[in-house]
Design an enzyme around this catalytic site. Structure first.
Site, short mmCIF file in Angstrom:
data_model
loop_
_atom_site.label_atom_id
_atom_site.label_comp_id
_atom_site.label_asym_id
_atom_site.label_seq_id
_atom_site.Cartn_x
_atom_site.Cartn_y
_atom_site.Cartn_z
N LYS A 98 19.86 30.50 45.78
CA LYS A 98 18.74 30.17 45.16
C LYS A 98 17.45 30.33 45.78
O LYS A 98 17.61 29.98 47.00
CB LYS A 98 18.79 29.01 44.27
CG LYS A 98 20.21 29.28 43.29
CD LYS A 98 19.91 30.30 42.10
CE LYS A 98 21.05 30.61 41.16
NZ LYS A 98 21.98 31.22 41.52
C1 LIG Z 1 20.88 31.91 35.49
C2 LIG Z 1 21.56 31.08 36.11
N1 LIG Z 1 22.14 29.85 35.42
C3 LIG Z 1 23.09 29.06 36.03
C4 LIG Z 1 23.67 29.18 37.04
C5 LIG Z 1 24.59 28.09 37.72
O1 LIG Z 1 24.09 27.32 38.76
P1 LIG Z 1 25.20 26.81 39.75
O2 LIG Z 1 25.84 27.91 40.73
O3 LIG Z 1 24.36 26.05 40.61
O4 LIG Z 1 26.21 26.02 38.76
C6 LIG Z 1 23.07 30.24 37.82
C7 LIG Z 1 23.56 30.41 39.20
O5 LIG Z 1 24.31 30.99 39.87
C8 LIG Z 1 22.34 31.14 37.52
O6 LIG Z 1 21.79 32.23 38.07
#
Ligand SMILES: Cc1ncc(COP(=O)(O)O)c(C=O)c1O
Length: 415
Positions: free
Chosen positions: A198
């Site tokens: 990210k």
């Molecule tokens: C659009 C979106 N929502 C949710 C997530 C979930 O985040 P995490 O990997 O921190 O659980 C991600 C990340 O990969 C994402 O790109």
């Protein structure tokens, strides 16, 4: 024009490659105090500061009333849905083209994901709310895909006119603005991820923002086993009954890294915007190449440029040629249409009774098959994605722009 195929491929990263002295200082601060848990440490009278400071700076940055740090972006989505009281029997609209947890979080609270088409923004087409809303629709998860805000004004209008909660998933778009306001501040709840790929990262981690006191209190309870500690009561006095929540808390170490990264996010955005504009100036007018539509070009992050070509075959040739010139051109998200994935094909939750699809026979039912999403299918097969990273230079941007012009002349025959 000659393009040097031996130019080194630039490193793709954003927040992860920006880690430096600021992160070290804050992490060392946590370790030296020996206080890893956010709610109490060595001195009961003075709780540790990192997660609290992250929330304070984040809510000021997004310009909202409340922020809550959690363990991941997926956790943030699950907490958001629980805070809004969404569960069995409810429907939640989400784009067919979005990250896995945008779908699984809905299933995990017992509600049913209703898949929507994207448009040329690669985000939710606002009229999909009109097409898909039913009396059971309780929320829409609006994903701001890869640094570009969805068209929030029409989305908010269609959702709120129907009494539907808007959850903005800002995992891929921290710092992006739409009409002068940061994403996360438009909807009822905004969720963020600090996972490794990210914009700002702590390896793992997440956060929610909101304005409504009730949603905040319910989110706090859901993230901390139903409890509401004095720290939160000092921000917003308890008004809601306790319930059995989960455990999605953030540690002080994660918060230390996330805080240092938050402070770099606007500089990263300015850098990526500047370089992406340099590339765009070279390629915007090429015939037969259509840029991703950006609802507010003043606010996108610029870390990934998308353009559409005629068909998948042309895209494959274009990508192969760019790749041979060391231009990064693979999409960086691991996003695929949900209807192609195993968790949709089986329609299962962890136990059959929890599946919101158990009454649908045969399965996959309409609304969960590739043929139900002609727009998403054709758009996602026709794009090329160009990464722009924190370590990219002006020369990298010029090289990328020139390479695209050159490849376009070869692959698209100049048109
Ligand atoms: C659009 C979106 N929502 C949710 C997530 C979930 O985040 P995490 O990997 O921190 O659980 C991600 C990340 O990969 C994402 O790109």
């Amino acid at each position: 024009m000659s393009v040097n195929p031996l130019r080194p491929r630039p490193v793709q990263g954003l927040g992860a490659v920006a880690i430096g002295a600021e992160e070290e200082r804050l992490v060392l601060d946590v370790l030296r105090r020996k206080e890893l848990f956010r709610y109490y440490g060595m001195n009961p009278a003075q709780p540790p500061p990192m997660a609290a400071e992250l929330e304070k700076e984040f809510r000021a940055w997004v310009e909202v009333d409340y922020a809550l740090a959690v363990s991941s972006g997926t956790a943030a989505l699950e907490v958001a849905l629980a805070a809004a009281g969404i569960g069995p029997g409810d429907e939640v609209i989400v784009t067919a083209w979005s990250w896995i947890s945008c779908f699984t979080a809905i299933v995990r609270v017992g509600a049913r994901p209703v898949l929507a088409e994207i448009d040329e923004t690669l985000n939710l087409a606002p009229q999909e709310i009109v097409r898909l809303a039913t009396p059971r629709t309780r929320a829409v998860i609006v994903v701001h895909y890869q640094g570009v805000a969805a068209a929030m004004e029409p989305i908010m209008q269609e959702a709120h006119r129907r009494g539907i909660y808007v959850i903005e998933d800002c995992a891929q778009s921290a710092g992006v603005t739409y009409r002068g306001r940061r994403v996360g501040s438009w909807g009822d709840i905004g969720t963020f991820s600090f996972q490794n790929n990210k914009v700002m990262t702590a390896g793992e981690g997440g956060l929610l923002v909101m304005r409504d006191h009730r949603l905040y209190e319910r989110a706090v309870r859901q993230h901390d086993l139903g409890s509401y500690r004095p720290y939160h009561a000092a921000i917003a006095p308890a008004q809601e009954p306790a319930f059995a929540g989960g455990q999605y808390r953030m540690s002080e170490l994660t918060a230390a890294v996330a805080l240092a990264q938050l402070r770099k996010c606007d500089a990263m955005k300015a850098h990526c915007r500047r370089l992406s504009r340099r590339v765009l100036a070279k390629i915007a007018a090429l015939p037969g190449l259509t840029l991703r539509r950006v609802p507010d070009p003043d606010g996108d992050f610029g870390f990934e440029l998308y353009f559409f070509l005629r068909d998948a075959e042309q895209v494959a040739a274009f990508r192969a040629d760019l790749d041979a010139r060391n231009v990064n051109c693979g999409q960086r998200t691991g996003t695929y249409p949900h209807y192609g994935r195993d968790y949709v094909k089986t329609g299962r939750a962890q136990v059959p009774a929890l599946s919101p699809f158990r009454e649908f026979k045969p399965w996959p039912a309409p609304g969960y098959r590739a043929e139900d999403f002609p727009r998403t299918e054709e758009l996602t097969q026709r794009f090329v994605a160009i990464g722009i990273g924190w370590l990219y230079t002006d020369e990298d941007a010029d090289y990328i722009g020139d390479a695209i012009v050159d490849v376009h002349a070869r692959v698209c025959g100049g048109a």
